[in-house]
Structure formats: structure tokens, C-alpha cells
Design a protein around this motif. Structure first.
Motif, mmCIF file in Angstrom:
data_model
loop_
_atom_site.group_PDB
_atom_site.id
_atom_site.type_symbol
_atom_site.label_atom_id
_atom_site.label_comp_id
_atom_site.label_asym_id
_atom_site.label_seq_id
_atom_site.Cartn_x
_atom_site.Cartn_y
_atom_site.Cartn_z
ATOM 1 N N MET A 1 0.903 -1.247 0.113
ATOM 2 C CA MET A 1 0.077 0.059 -0.107
ATOM 3 C C MET A 1 0.753 1.146 0.221
ATOM 4 S SD MET A 1 -3.393 0.656 2.334
ATOM 5 C CE MET A 1 -2.660 0.404 3.661
ATOM 6 N N PRO A 2 0.697 2.096 -0.861
ATOM 7 C CA PRO A 2 1.557 3.248 -1.191
ATOM 8 C C PRO A 2 1.531 4.162 0.213
ATOM 9 C CG PRO A 2 0.005 3.454 -2.459
ATOM 10 C CD PRO A 2 -0.239 2.144 -1.965
ATOM 11 N N SER A 3 2.538 4.859 0.735
ATOM 12 C CA SER A 3 2.349 5.692 2.029
ATOM 13 C C SER A 3 3.246 6.933 1.876
ATOM 14 C CB SER A 3 2.452 4.998 3.147
ATOM 15 O OG SER A 3 3.810 4.450 3.496
ATOM 16 N N LEU A 4 2.805 7.870 2.194
ATOM 17 C CA LEU A 4 3.620 9.043 2.716
ATOM 18 C C LEU A 4 3.696 9.326 4.263
ATOM 19 C CD1 LEU A 4 2.117 11.503 -0.080
ATOM 20 C CD2 LEU A 4 4.774 10.636 0.177
ATOM 21 N N GLU A 5 4.812 9.559 4.819
ATOM 22 C CA GLU A 5 4.704 9.874 6.015
ATOM 23 C C GLU A 5 5.966 11.056 6.416
ATOM 24 O OE1 GLU A 5 5.670 6.696 8.506
ATOM 25 O OE2 GLU A 5 4.960 7.744 10.600
ATOM 26 N N ALA A 6 5.276 11.955 7.341
ATOM 27 C CA ALA A 6 6.095 13.236 7.764
ATOM 28 C C ALA A 6 6.341 12.564 9.216
ATOM 29 C CB ALA A 6 5.693 14.493 7.334
ATOM 30 N N VAL A 7 7.543 12.717 9.668
ATOM 31 C CA VAL A 7 7.754 12.587 11.281
ATOM 32 C C VAL A 7 8.335 13.763 11.733
ATOM 33 C CG1 VAL A 7 8.792 10.952 12.984
ATOM 34 C CG2 VAL A 7 8.130 10.046 10.414
ATOM 35 N N ASN A 8 7.722 14.403 12.592
ATOM 36 C CA ASN A 8 8.443 15.584 13.149
ATOM 37 C C ASN A 8 9.067 16.616 11.892
ATOM 38 O OD1 ASN A 8 7.714 15.440 15.771
ATOM 39 N ND2 ASN A 8 8.967 13.926 15.995
ATOM 40 N N LEU A 9 8.521 16.428 10.753
ATOM 41 C CA LEU A 9 9.184 17.243 9.797
ATOM 42 C C LEU A 9 9.443 18.902 9.950
ATOM 43 C CD1 LEU A 9 10.728 16.360 7.086
ATOM 44 C CD2 LEU A 9 8.349 16.895 6.019
ATOM 45 N N THR A 10 10.509 19.366 9.939
ATOM 46 C CA THR A 10 10.597 20.788 10.528
ATOM 47 C C THR A 10 11.560 21.342 9.273
ATOM 48 O OG1 THR A 10 10.407 20.398 12.597
ATOM 49 C CG2 THR A 10 11.571 22.401 12.169
ATOM 50 N N LYS A 11 11.172 22.672 8.822
ATOM 51 C CA LYS A 11 12.083 23.333 8.077
ATOM 52 C C LYS A 11 12.260 24.767 8.551
ATOM 53 C CE LYS A 11 14.908 24.191 4.661
ATOM 54 N NZ LYS A 11 16.170 23.506 4.502
ATOM 55 N N ASN A 12 13.640 25.005 8.845
ATOM 56 C CA ASN A 12 13.827 26.635 9.215
ATOM 57 C C ASN A 12 14.717 27.165 8.182
ATOM 58 O OD1 ASN A 12 12.803 25.661 11.928
ATOM 59 N ND2 ASN A 12 14.848 24.973 12.326
ATOM 60 N N TYR A 13 14.332 28.488 7.969
ATOM 61 C CA TYR A 13 15.137 29.424 7.093
ATOM 62 C C TYR A 13 15.573 30.240 8.159
ATOM 63 C CZ TYR A 13 13.346 27.416 2.901
ATOM 64 O OH TYR A 13 12.960 26.287 1.667
ATOM 65 N N GLY A 14 16.832 30.126 8.535
ATOM 66 C CA GLY A 14 17.408 30.927 9.671
ATOM 67 C C GLY A 14 16.612 30.817 10.886
ATOM 68 N N LYS A 15 15.845 32.099 11.329
ATOM 69 C CA LYS A 15 15.168 32.039 12.673
ATOM 70 C C LYS A 15 13.567 31.797 11.878
ATOM 71 C CE LYS A 15 17.619 34.594 15.900
ATOM 72 N NZ LYS A 15 18.005 35.907 15.733
ATOM 73 N N PHE A 16 13.471 31.839 10.715
ATOM 74 C CA PHE A 16 12.021 31.939 10.342
ATOM 75 C C PHE A 16 11.459 30.335 10.117
ATOM 76 C CE2 PHE A 16 8.765 31.349 6.868
ATOM 77 C CZ PHE A 16 7.962 31.911 7.431
ATOM 78 N N VAL A 17 10.354 29.630 10.725
ATOM 79 C CA VAL A 17 10.160 28.615 10.744
ATOM 80 C C VAL A 17 9.027 28.313 9.635
ATOM 81 C CG1 VAL A 17 9.174 26.668 11.929
ATOM 82 C CG2 VAL A 17 10.258 28.308 13.289
ATOM 83 N N ALA A 18 9.457 27.615 8.646
ATOM 84 C CA ALA A 18 8.495 27.558 7.400
ATOM 85 C C ALA A 18 7.685 26.254 7.576
ATOM 86 C CB ALA A 18 9.345 27.488 5.936
ATOM 87 N N LEU A 19 8.129 25.213 8.182
ATOM 88 C CA LEU A 19 7.175 23.922 8.570
ATOM 89 C C LEU A 19 7.705 23.460 9.942
ATOM 90 C CD1 LEU A 19 5.489 22.342 7.365
ATOM 91 C CD2 LEU A 19 7.096 20.734 6.750
ATOM 92 N N SER A 20 6.798 23.414 10.779
ATOM 93 C CA SER A 20 6.968 23.141 12.062
ATOM 94 C C SER A 20 6.505 21.762 12.593
ATOM 95 C CB SER A 20 6.217 24.391 12.930
ATOM 96 O OG SER A 20 6.298 23.761 14.525
ATOM 97 N N ASN A 21 7.263 20.880 12.820
ATOM 98 C CA ASN A 21 6.914 19.562 13.392
ATOM 99 C C ASN A 21 5.882 18.870 12.870
ATOM 100 O OD1 ASN A 21 8.243 18.610 15.762
ATOM 101 N ND2 ASN A 21 8.208 20.716 16.593
ATOM 102 N N LEU A 22 5.838 18.966 11.606
ATOM 103 C CA LEU A 22 4.681 18.419 10.899
ATOM 104 C C LEU A 22 4.862 16.656 11.003
ATOM 105 C CD1 LEU A 22 2.158 18.287 8.715
ATOM 106 C CD2 LEU A 22 3.894 18.044 7.082
ATOM 107 N N SER A 23 3.652 16.180 11.586
ATOM 108 C CA SER A 23 3.624 14.575 11.659
ATOM 109 C C SER A 23 2.335 14.101 11.071
ATOM 110 C CB SER A 23 3.614 14.251 13.064
ATOM 111 O OG SER A 23 5.022 14.370 13.736
ATOM 112 N N LEU A 24 2.284 13.555 9.769
ATOM 113 C CA LEU A 24 1.261 13.091 9.131
ATOM 114 C C LEU A 24 1.516 12.067 8.358
ATOM 115 C CD1 LEU A 24 -1.405 14.402 7.577
ATOM 116 C CD2 LEU A 24 0.175 15.359 5.881
#
Ligand SMILES: Nc1ncnc2c1ncn2[C@@H]1O[C@H](COP(=O)(O)OP(=O)(O)OP(=O)(O)O)[C@@H](O)[C@H]1O
Ligand SMILES: [Mg+2]
Lengths: 315, 289
Positions: A1-24
């Protein structure tokens, strides 16, 4: 079964948080709409799933394989279209697609056929041997869509796939997505077009300021978040721009009206309770007020209400 | 590189990373053959070769001696223009090889696919080398044509050595320009930096370092590539020559450094190795945003 999973996925640009702790975790053959205002982090998420950018923390997994650690294996069964890429202007669609087909290892004996099919799917047969350099934006986008379909991947990541397409093109892409669902594919698609999402998607994930707000089936999300279960919304259009003399107060005081919000200078959203009966009397009450009402319609869609309820302000 | 080959549900068989390098290289070469840039460089190469042919025809005596001698002929012809052609190739084909992919967003078409970034980098590099070798080939053939016409078919070993050194220089220069194209995201900026460094920057550093700091400029690529023209001098020039003016050696001195052949080769090989590794690392870490 196809799956996509984000585990605590976070992306910062310097101090800017573009993606914060994505779990899905998204699993199975279905289409999931990815919604959120401009700058919410949708493209960022999709780029993390294709190793175009590195996570600051956490992992993006495709079929359980970390994209950043094992890109080749993770992306082998995943096609994507992110941020309208450009194709070498000197290439024809056929050449561009055969490059992708070779890289993805589409077997030699079916390569030609798959390329022709993908081109036909996006209705670009007449252009397949012309140089991409002279194509319009929408034509290029069609080729990009063809390239993401080419290897018949189990998983498709699409970032606003219908941008730049003409109305017929948009509807064709929606049909493509629907047909892919029937062929056991998992589609994760960002979009700003709510009717499009309610049309093709089974589930929605909403994100704002880099944070996941909700991920559920379309029907669960809309019943939970649109209105409060027993109220409905109508939108009215006005002939003249609103000014201080406009009797918003008298509209609010009509029995059953819960709230009146200004959408823009000529449109109001009226939330009321009492169902269709009330909607009928509301219409005649408003008409009687002679406030310059020139249209009266039930609000766009349940999904739109949900969206507007969940996402209060953009940026 | 991992070599796994797997059959997917769709019946696709993902090629190995090495095979993907070949695929990228092939399509890049196709793109070169259709680019204006390739034909401009071909025209420049033909122009340079034409001017040299013209010069040899009219000034042959003062260039190659009378009767014409092979060594001075090849020394002048090759020594005069090979460096220029290498620099042009490196800059035209490498100067924005990676930065252009970002600036024109063409890189986005490839990166989302199951291919290592290093395969893209190496594939593009091989394509650039192939295109450059075509230019070098054209230049060499015309050079030999002139040589055969005026002198005959005897080719001095020095010429063969010079060609080999030039190829090594080309490899190093392309590694160098690819590195800069990986460092910057603007194609015109990376082209500018590489042109300036390769055409004048390095020679300027050589001169300054030699004359003002009195140190051998072993750290510049142009110093290393000096062996290409020096190999035509017989005997091979001295590594260090010190000329002193006046006063029994106590006056001011002028030192000239000439790289020995092993030294020149090492400099070029190290330039290639370092810039290739750094360029690859930079590209691996670069974000497509
Ligand atoms: N390279 C970058 N440097 C700094 N900030 C960035 C960079 N790339 C994206 N961002 C920021 O990250 C946030 C999320 O951007 P993203 O492109 O993911 O939004 P989005 O949800 O796709 O928006 P849209 O609907 O407009 O496409 C934005 O605020 C954006 O400014
Ligand atoms: Mg976006």
C-alpha cells in the motif's frame, strides 16, 4: 500500500520556521488535498518529500523509506510536479519525456508507447515534436504533468497542478487525478481551488504558519468545522459599495441572524440559523430593506466555510 | 554508488547511478548541439585557427624559421592559442553549468526524480568535457594540417606532450568552472568570476606573488599549466632563475619560477580533484528553493 509519512518534519530558514513539526501519515489509494494560505508551508512540505530541500529536523518517508537518506529508492515509485519547472528550450516534449523515461527506467519496449500516452493524456499530441522554448506557460505545465505521470508511479505529489491551465485543462487534470485514484494511486495535491479539492479529494490536510491544523476525510472535516452544525451561511452582493450609512445593525437584528461579516466592499456573509425556511424569509426581509441587494446565494461550499473558519487570517 | 536494480510494480527498472550519469550526459550533449553557445565557440575556434593559418602562411619564416622547423612551428601555434581555447571551453561549457540550472529552473525538472545529484553533476561534466574535446579536436586537426603542409608529417614528441598536458589542463579548468557554477546561483555571476580568474586573475596573482612576495606561485592553475608552453623549450627551462642587478650579487634580484613537469601535473590534478569534490559537495547540499 503506497504511503507518505512526515515525522516531526521541520524546516527553518534562519530563524524563520517555514514548517514546524509536521507529523502526518497518508496511506492507501486516495487523493489528499493539501490546503493552506500563501506561505503556509505547502510547497516546503512537498519539496522535503522530493529532496529538493533538506529537513532541519525530522524525516520525510515515502513507502517507509527516508527521502533524504535514500533518495533513489524513496522516489522510485513517486512522481512529482513542484513549482512549474522549466524544460530545456531546445528539447521537444518527446525528448524531454524520453530523458525522464530513461532516468526512471521505463523499459525500452514500452517507452515510446508510454510517452505517446502521457502526451495524449495532457492533449499535447500536436505539439510533441515542437521545441518547448516557444510554449506558453500552460503548455509547459501540461508537459510537466505528463512527465510526472510517465513512469506510472504509485504516488504522485502535485503542487497546484492546475495553475496556468485554461478551464478545460483544469477539468482535464481533475479527470486525470480521478482516474489515477481508480488505479490504486496515492495523490497528495496542494491547491487553492476549494471546489477542485472537494471534487477530486477524499481527504484534506490543512496547514497554516507551518503547522498542521487538521487532517481528516473531507466529510469529517466539513461537518466538524463548517458553521456549528445548525447554522448556514449566505452571501449577498450589493449594487453600491458599503458605507457608514449602511444598516448592518438592522441586518444583524433580523431574528435568526447570528452574524454579519463584510467580505469586501460589495459582499456580505450572513450566518443564520433556522435552515431553509429561515433562508426564504431572510431573502424576503433583505429584499424589503431596499439595501441595494443584487444577489443572494448560499455560500460556495462546505469546504470553503471550513477553510475560512480554520484559517482566520492569511500571512 | 549503490548498484541495486529493482523491478517496480510499474515494470520499470531503475538504472544504476552510473547508467544515469550516461543518460544525463547524452541528453546534455544533445542540448549543447542545439545551443547557440556551442556554435559561437566553434566559430571562435575556427576564427583563431584561421588567423593562425593566415599568420603562418605570411609570416612563416619568422615563426618557424627557414626552412621551417617542426618545434618552433608547434610551439608558436599551440602555445599561442591552446590556453585561450581551453579557457573559453571551460567558461562556455562549465561557467554556468550548475548555476544555470537554478537560474532557469531547468534543474527542477530533474531533481524530483530518483537520481542522485552527483549523477546529474557528473553527467553534465562529462557532456561539457565532450563538447570541449570537439573544440580541441577541431583546433588540433587544423594545427596538424598546417604542420603537415609546411613541414611534413614528423610530429615532435614535445607536441604530443603539450597536447596531453593541455587535455589535463582542460579537465582541471572544467572542474574549476563547475565548482564556481555550483557555488553561485546566478549564471552571469559565475561566468564572470571564472572568466576573470582564468583569463587574467591567476596570471596577475602569479606576477604579484613572484615579484612582490618572492614566493613560487604553486597554488594557481595558470602556473601549473605553464608546462604546456615550456615543454617546447629545449632543454626544459630551469625551475628557479635568479637575475641580480649590479653589486656582485648584492643588488636587487629578480626571480623567475618555472614549474617542473611533475609539479605542473600535480598542480593541475590537485586543482581538478579539489574543485570536483567541493563542487559535488556544494551541489549535494544546495537547496532548490
Ligand atoms: N528560501 C527561502 N528562504 C526563506 N524563506 C523561505 C524560503 N522558501 C520559502 N520560505 C518561506 O517559507 C514559507 C512557506 O513557503 P511555501 O512556499 O511552502 O508556502 P506555500 O504554502 O507553498 O504558499 P503558496 O500557497 O503561496 O504557494 C513562506 O513564508 C516563505 O516565505
Ligand atoms: Mg506553494
Amino acid at each position: 500500500m503506497p504511503s507518505l509519512e512526515a515525522v516531526n518534519l521541520t524546516k527553518n530558514y534562519g530563524k524563520f520556521v517555514a514548517l514546524s513539526n509536521l507529523s502526518l501519515k497518508i496511506e492507501g489509494s486516495k487523493c489528499v488535498g493539501f490546503l493552506g494560505p500563501n506561505g503556509a508551508g505547502k510547497t516546503t512540505t512537498l519539496k522535503l518529500f522530493t529532496d529538493m530541500i533538506r529537513p532541519s529536523q525530522g524525516k520525510a518517508l515515502i513507502n517507509g523509506i527516508s527521502v533524504h537518506e535514500n533518495k533513489r529508492l524513496a522516489l522510485e515509485h513517486c512522481g512529482s510536479l513542484i513549482e512549474s519547472p522549466e524544460i530545456y528550450p531546445s528539447f521537444t516534449p518527446k525528448e524531454a519525456l524520453s530523458m525522464i523515461a530513461e532516468i526512471r527506467g521505463v523499459p525500452h519496449d514500452v517507452r515510446e508507447k508510454r510517452i505517446e500516452e502521457a502526451i495524449a493524456e495532457v492533449k499535447m499530441e500536436d505539439w510533441k515534436d515542437k521545441k518547448v522554448g516557444k510554449f506558453s506557460k500552460g503548455m509547459k505545465q501540461r508537459i510537466n504533468i505528463a512527465s510526472s505521470l510517465l513512469s506510472e508511479p504509485d504516488i504522485l505529489l502535485l503542487d497546484e497542478p492546475t495553475t496556468g491551465l485554461d478551464p478545460r485543462g483544469m477539468s482535464e487534470v481533475r479527470d486525470i487525478v480521478k482516474s489515477l485514484k481508480k488505479r490504486n494511486r496515492l495523490i497528495f495535491m496542494s491547491s487553492h481551488l476549494l471546489p477542485e479539492v472537494s471534487d477530486v479529494c477524499d481527504e484534506v490536510a490543512m496547514i497554516d504558519h507551518g503547522k498542521l491544523l487538521v487532517y481528516d476525510t473531507l466529510s469529517n472535516v466539513t461537518t466538524k468545522f463548517s458553521g456549528d452544525g445548525n447554522s448556514s451561511i449566505v452571501e449577498i452582493g450589493l449594487a453600491r459599495a458599503l458605507d457608514d450609512s449602511f444598516p448592518i445593525g438592522s441586518i444583524s437584528s433580523i431574528t435568526g441572524v447570528v452574524s454579519v461579516d463584510k467580505m469586501d466592499s460589495r459582499n456580505l456573509r450572513i450566518k443564520f440559523s433556522g435552515g431553509l425556511e429561515k433562508q426564504e424569509t431572510l431573502l424576503s426581509d433583505l429584499a424589503a430593506m431596499k439595501i441595494g441587494m443584487i444577489s443572494f446565494r448560499a455560500s460556495g461550499s462546505a469546504l470553503e466555510d471550513t477553510y475560512l473558519n480554520l484559517i482566520k487570517d492569511t500571512l | 554508488m549503490t548498484q541495486q536494480t529493482q523491478t517496480s510494480l510499474e515494470g520499470n527498472i531503475l538504472p544504476t547511478s552510473i547508467a544515469q550519469v550516461g543518460i544525463i550526459a547524452r541528453y546534455e550533449i544533445l542540448n549543447y548541439f542545439r545551443s547557440r553557445r556551442f556554435f559561437i565557440l566553434l566559430a571562435i575556434t575556427l576564427l583563431i585557427s584561421g588567423l593562425l593559418t593566415f599568420a603562418i602562411a605570411y609570416e612563416g619564416d619568422s615563426i618557424a624559421g627557414s626552412p621551417p622547423q617542426a618545434l618552433p612551428f608547434y610551439a608558436t601555434y599551440w602555445g599561442f592559442a591552446s590556453n585561450l581555447i581551453v579557457v573559453f571551453c571551460a567558461v562556455f561549457f562549465g561557467g554556468d553549468a550548475i548555476s544555470g540550472e537554478f537560474q532557469n529552473k531547468t534543474g527542477y525538472f530533474l531533481v524530483g526524480n530518483p537520481i542522485r545529484r552527483s549523477s546529474i553533476y557528473v553527467g553534465k561534466w562529462i557532456a561539457a568535457l565532450t563538447a570541449s574535446l570537439i573544440m580541441m579536436g577541431v583546433f588540433t586537426v587544423i594545427c596538424l594540417g598546417n604542420g603537415f603542409y609546411w613541414i611534413g608529417t614528423s610530429i615532435p614528441t614535445q607536441f604530443v606532450e603539450a597536447i596531453s598536458f593541455t587535455l589535463i589542463y582542460l579537465v582541471a579548468a572544467l572542474g574549476f568552472t563547475f565548482f564556481f557554477s555550483s557555488l553561485f546561483k546566478s549564471s552571469s555571476f559565475s561566468i564572470l568570476v571564472t572568466v576573470v580568474l582564468l583569463l587574467f586573475g591567476f596570471s596577475l596573482i602569479d606576477t604579484v606573488v613572484t615579484n612582490l612576495i618572492h614566493v613560487e606561485p604553486w597554488f594557481t592553475l595558470s602556473y601549473g599549466s605553464g608546462i604546456i608552453s615550456n615543454v617546447f623549450t629545449i632543454p626544459y627551462p630551469q625551475h628557479i632563475t635568479t637575475v641580480s642587478f649590479g653589486g656582485g650579487g648584492r643588488g636587487p634580484t629578480l626571480t623567475e619560477y618555472i614549474p617542473t613537469i611533475p609539479e605542473g601535473l600535480i598542480i593541475m590534478v590537485i586543482y581538478f580533484a579539489l574543485t570536483a569534490i567541493l563542487g559535488l559537495l556544494l551541489f549535494e547540499r544546495k537547496e532548490f528553493n
